[in-house]
Write a protein that holds these residues in place. Structure first.
Motif, short mmCIF file in Angstrom:
data_model
loop_
_atom_site.label_atom_id
_atom_site.label_comp_id
_atom_site.label_asym_id
_atom_site.label_seq_id
_atom_site.Cartn_x
_atom_site.Cartn_y
_atom_site.Cartn_z
N ASN A 5 0.83 -1.20 0.00
CA ASN A 5 0.00 0.00 0.00
C ASN A 5 0.87 1.26 0.00
O ASN A 5 0.60 2.22 -0.71
CB ASN A 5 -0.99 0.00 1.16
N ASN A 51 3.94 -20.98 5.49
CA ASN A 51 3.05 -22.05 5.96
C ASN A 51 3.31 -23.36 5.20
O ASN A 51 2.40 -24.03 4.75
CB ASN A 51 1.58 -21.64 5.84
N GLU A 96 1.41 -12.05 -0.60
CA GLU A 96 0.97 -11.51 0.68
C GLU A 96 1.21 -12.50 1.83
O GLU A 96 1.12 -13.71 1.65
CB GLU A 96 -0.53 -11.20 0.60
N VAL A 97 1.55 -11.95 2.98
CA VAL A 97 1.59 -12.72 4.23
C VAL A 97 0.70 -12.01 5.24
O VAL A 97 0.50 -10.80 5.16
CB VAL A 97 3.02 -12.89 4.79
N LYS A 98 0.18 -12.79 6.18
CA LYS A 98 -0.71 -12.25 7.20
C LYS A 98 -0.22 -12.68 8.57
O LYS A 98 0.51 -13.66 8.70
CB LYS A 98 -2.13 -12.76 6.98
N ALA A 99 -0.65 -11.95 9.59
CA ALA A 99 -0.30 -12.31 10.97
C ALA A 99 -0.63 -13.77 11.21
O ALA A 99 -1.69 -14.26 10.81
CB ALA A 99 -1.06 -11.42 11.95
N ASP A 101 1.06 -16.27 9.87
CA ASP A 101 1.79 -17.06 8.88
C ASP A 101 3.20 -17.33 9.39
O ASP A 101 3.78 -16.52 10.12
CB ASP A 101 1.88 -16.33 7.54
N GLU A 120 7.61 -16.02 12.49
CA GLU A 120 6.16 -15.92 12.47
C GLU A 120 5.78 -14.47 12.19
O GLU A 120 6.29 -13.55 12.83
CB GLU A 120 5.55 -16.34 13.80
N VAL A 121 4.91 -14.27 11.23
CA VAL A 121 4.46 -12.94 10.86
C VAL A 121 3.56 -12.40 11.97
O VAL A 121 2.65 -13.08 12.43
CB VAL A 121 3.69 -12.95 9.51
N GLN A 122 3.85 -11.16 12.39
CA GLN A 122 3.06 -10.53 13.44
C GLN A 122 2.71 -9.11 13.03
O GLN A 122 3.52 -8.43 12.40
CB GLN A 122 3.86 -10.47 14.75
N ASP A 123 1.51 -8.69 13.37
CA ASP A 123 1.17 -7.28 13.20
C ASP A 123 1.88 -6.53 14.31
O ASP A 123 1.96 -7.00 15.44
CB ASP A 123 -0.35 -7.06 13.32
#
Length: 133
Positions: A5, A51, A96-99, A101, A120-123
């Motif tokens: 974005n 994942n 894309e990756v998300k929290a 993942d 580990e993906v984290q916000d």
């Protein structure tokens, strides 16, 4: 990692989009790997799974520019110091990756895995708040 974005907004405005790659936690790295473990830097294999699904997997032999050229070009603009990292890009397969993942990256030479890193993906809240203008 790239904040798409932020990148898209900067591109629309004709601005540099390097900010989209510079957020905290966007560059997890492994321990240093001894140069002797990679005798031919154009014969290593990079792999990234998210994942347990392969997203990127390809050879450093596909680099468009060789290392001496990269160093020459970069050093015309900035001073390179011991320990500096030069990011050259990644194999095809961005996504894309998300929290939640789990990303797993590795480098292999002659079929032997030299290093693996798992994240580990984290916000994460930061000081910057993206707003489209």
């Amino acid at each position: 990692m790239t904040g798409r974005n932020v990148q898209d907004e900067a591109k629309k405005k004709g601005l540099p989009w390097s900010i989209a790659k510079g957020f905290d936690t966007f560059l997890p790295i492994s321990q240093q790997i001894a140069k002797s473990q990679i005798p031919d830097p154009y014969n290593a294999f990079l792999r990234l799974s998210v994942n347990d699904q392969i997203r990127q997997a390809d050879s450093t032999g596909l680099m468009i520019f060789r290392i001496p050229r990269l160093l020459a070009d970069i050093s015309q603009v900035m001073t390179l110091e011991p320990g500096d990292l030069i990011l050259t890009g990644t194999p095809k397969g961005v996504g894309e990756v998300k929290a939640g993942d789990v990303m797993n990256a590795s480098i292999e030479v002659d079929g032997k895995t030299l290093e693996t890193i798992e994240v580990e993906v984290q916000d994460r809240e930061g000081r910057y708040e993206f707003k489209e203008t």
